[in-house]
Design a protein around this motif. Sequence first.
Motif, PDB file in Angstrom:
ATOM      1  N   LEU A 119       0.834  -1.191   0.000  1.00 43.37           N
ATOM      2  CA  LEU A 119       0.000   0.000   0.000  1.00 43.37           C
ATOM      3  C   LEU A 119       0.878   1.254   0.000  1.00 43.37           C
ATOM      4  N   GLU A 168      -8.287   7.620  -9.301  1.00 48.95           N
ATOM      5  CA  GLU A 168      -7.198   7.237  -8.415  1.00 48.95           C
ATOM      6  C   GLU A 168      -7.692   7.006  -6.996  1.00 48.95           C
ATOM      7  N   HIS A 171      -9.327   3.652  -7.027  1.00 52.42           N
ATOM      8  CA  HIS A 171      -8.324   2.583  -7.154  1.00 52.42           C
ATOM      9  C   HIS A 171      -7.611   2.338  -5.832  1.00 52.42           C
ATOM     10  N   ARG A 172      -7.208   3.398  -5.140  1.00 50.88           N
ATOM     11  CA  ARG A 172      -6.455   3.215  -3.906  1.00 50.88           C
ATOM     12  C   ARG A 172      -7.334   2.707  -2.772  1.00 50.88           C
ATOM     13  N   ARG A 174      -9.933   0.829  -3.168  1.00 52.58           N
ATOM     14  CA  ARG A 174     -10.141  -0.591  -3.511  1.00 52.58           C
ATOM     15  C   ARG A 174      -8.893  -1.405  -3.172  1.00 52.58           C
ATOM     16  N   GLN A 175      -7.708  -0.851  -3.389  1.00 54.31           N
ATOM     17  CA  GLN A 175      -6.459  -1.554  -3.073  1.00 54.31           C
ATOM     18  C   GLN A 175      -6.347  -1.832  -1.583  1.00 54.31           C
ATOM     19  N   VAL A 176      -6.692  -0.835  -0.758  1.00 50.58           N
ATOM     20  CA  VAL A 176      -6.659  -1.035   0.689  1.00 50.58           C
ATOM     21  C   VAL A 176      -7.607  -2.151   1.088  1.00 50.58           C
ATOM     22  N   HIS A 177      -8.819  -2.116   0.561  1.00 52.08           N
ATOM     23  CA  HIS A 177      -9.846  -3.086   0.951  1.00 52.08           C
ATOM     24  C   HIS A 177      -9.554  -4.484   0.444  1.00 52.08           C
ATOM     25  N   ALA A 178      -8.745  -4.594  -0.612  1.00 47.98           N
ATOM     26  CA  ALA A 178      -8.401  -5.911  -1.159  1.00 47.98           C
ATOM     27  C   ALA A 178      -7.193  -6.534  -0.469  1.00 47.98           C
ATOM     28  N   THR A 179      -6.621  -5.845   0.529  1.00 47.86           N
ATOM     29  CA  THR A 179      -5.461  -6.382   1.233  1.00 47.86           C
ATOM     30  C   THR A 179      -5.826  -7.683   1.931  1.00 47.86           C
ATOM     31  N   TYR A 303     -16.554   2.494  -7.549  1.00 43.39           N
ATOM     32  CA  TYR A 303     -15.897   1.589  -6.595  1.00 43.39           C
ATOM     33  C   TYR A 303     -16.395   0.154  -6.789  1.00 43.39           C
TER      34      TYR A 303
END
Length: 341
Positions: A119, A168, A171-172, A174-179, A303
């Motif tokens: 992240l 952006e 995207h970010r 979603r990236q946090v939540h997909a961890t 999202y």
Amino acid sequence: DAGRRNYLERVCAWEYELPRRRGQRLAVLDAGAPAGFTREALEHYLRGKFPSRGNLRVGDFAILPGGYSKRTIFFSIDDDAGSEALVIRANQPTRNIKTDGADVRQEYPVLRFAFKAGLPLPEPLWLETDESLFGVSFVVCRKAAGRTIGSGHTNQMFQAITPEIRAELVHRMRQVHATPIDASSDFMSKSHMSRWLPYRDLRATAIASVNFWMQEAVDQGGSVGPSLQRVYDWLIANAPPAIPYTPVFLHGDFGLHNILFEGERISTLLDWEIAKIGDPAEEFLPLFMSLATDYDEALVRDYMAAGGQPVSRFRITYYLLLVVVRVLVVDVAPLRHPRGG
């Protein structure tokens, strides 16, 4: 009826006025350094920690004014190998709020976990818990690149939110939540994040979040007044149904004030002190508030199109009331330490 409404309005007005009036009698937090944090003391500490770094000295040194739960210090190290820009995040001498990550000893494992997960945040380098020199524990990270484009406190945007910036943000988030969340990992099992692992659905997570912040109000030494009790009762009675979606890793304060940009790309997410596992709907509130909107249907739709879990407007509104609880709890914290009278 009119009588009850008038009573509730007067009670609410009294409750909201109390912190402000009490706050007028509190001494302003020192805008200078915490005990021991001087350029000379920091240089002495670093030379002892890194004896192999020849001719080490502290170059730039700046203490940011303010800071509610932590103090921020920018500095650079210059030595024979070159120069690097670093940041200290130090506990305040008096702990104003007791949430887990408000203590750097608890926040540091979250920073390590988020960084190793890829992240966007500055690399956390080390945690210092020996308080004999500076009086507080602190964490040292690399200095982040980028700039803020908005404030979560004034709802002011410093530049237009372009379609590229919106994409952006989605995207970010979603990236946090997909961890990935590995319940068996040392990070999850041995850190404060383990408190959220037993809750397997969004309803259980919502109720646990409400109870967590209400308990914080008690732990801060404040009383639960009628308006706060009324919000609590509503939140418990109207918790989202136990829909079959898995709670996700949350930043906790995903607003423009905690996001640095380089151009139209997010370079850094700051302040992970209230990170948790929970409902992704909760993450939208700080962002919407910093965007000066109650709801952004297009952003929520984007999202979900990007692979995020379905998020309803009701759940976002539900967590808006939880934010009210959080704000009231944070307002109570300084009253525990009535400096100056």
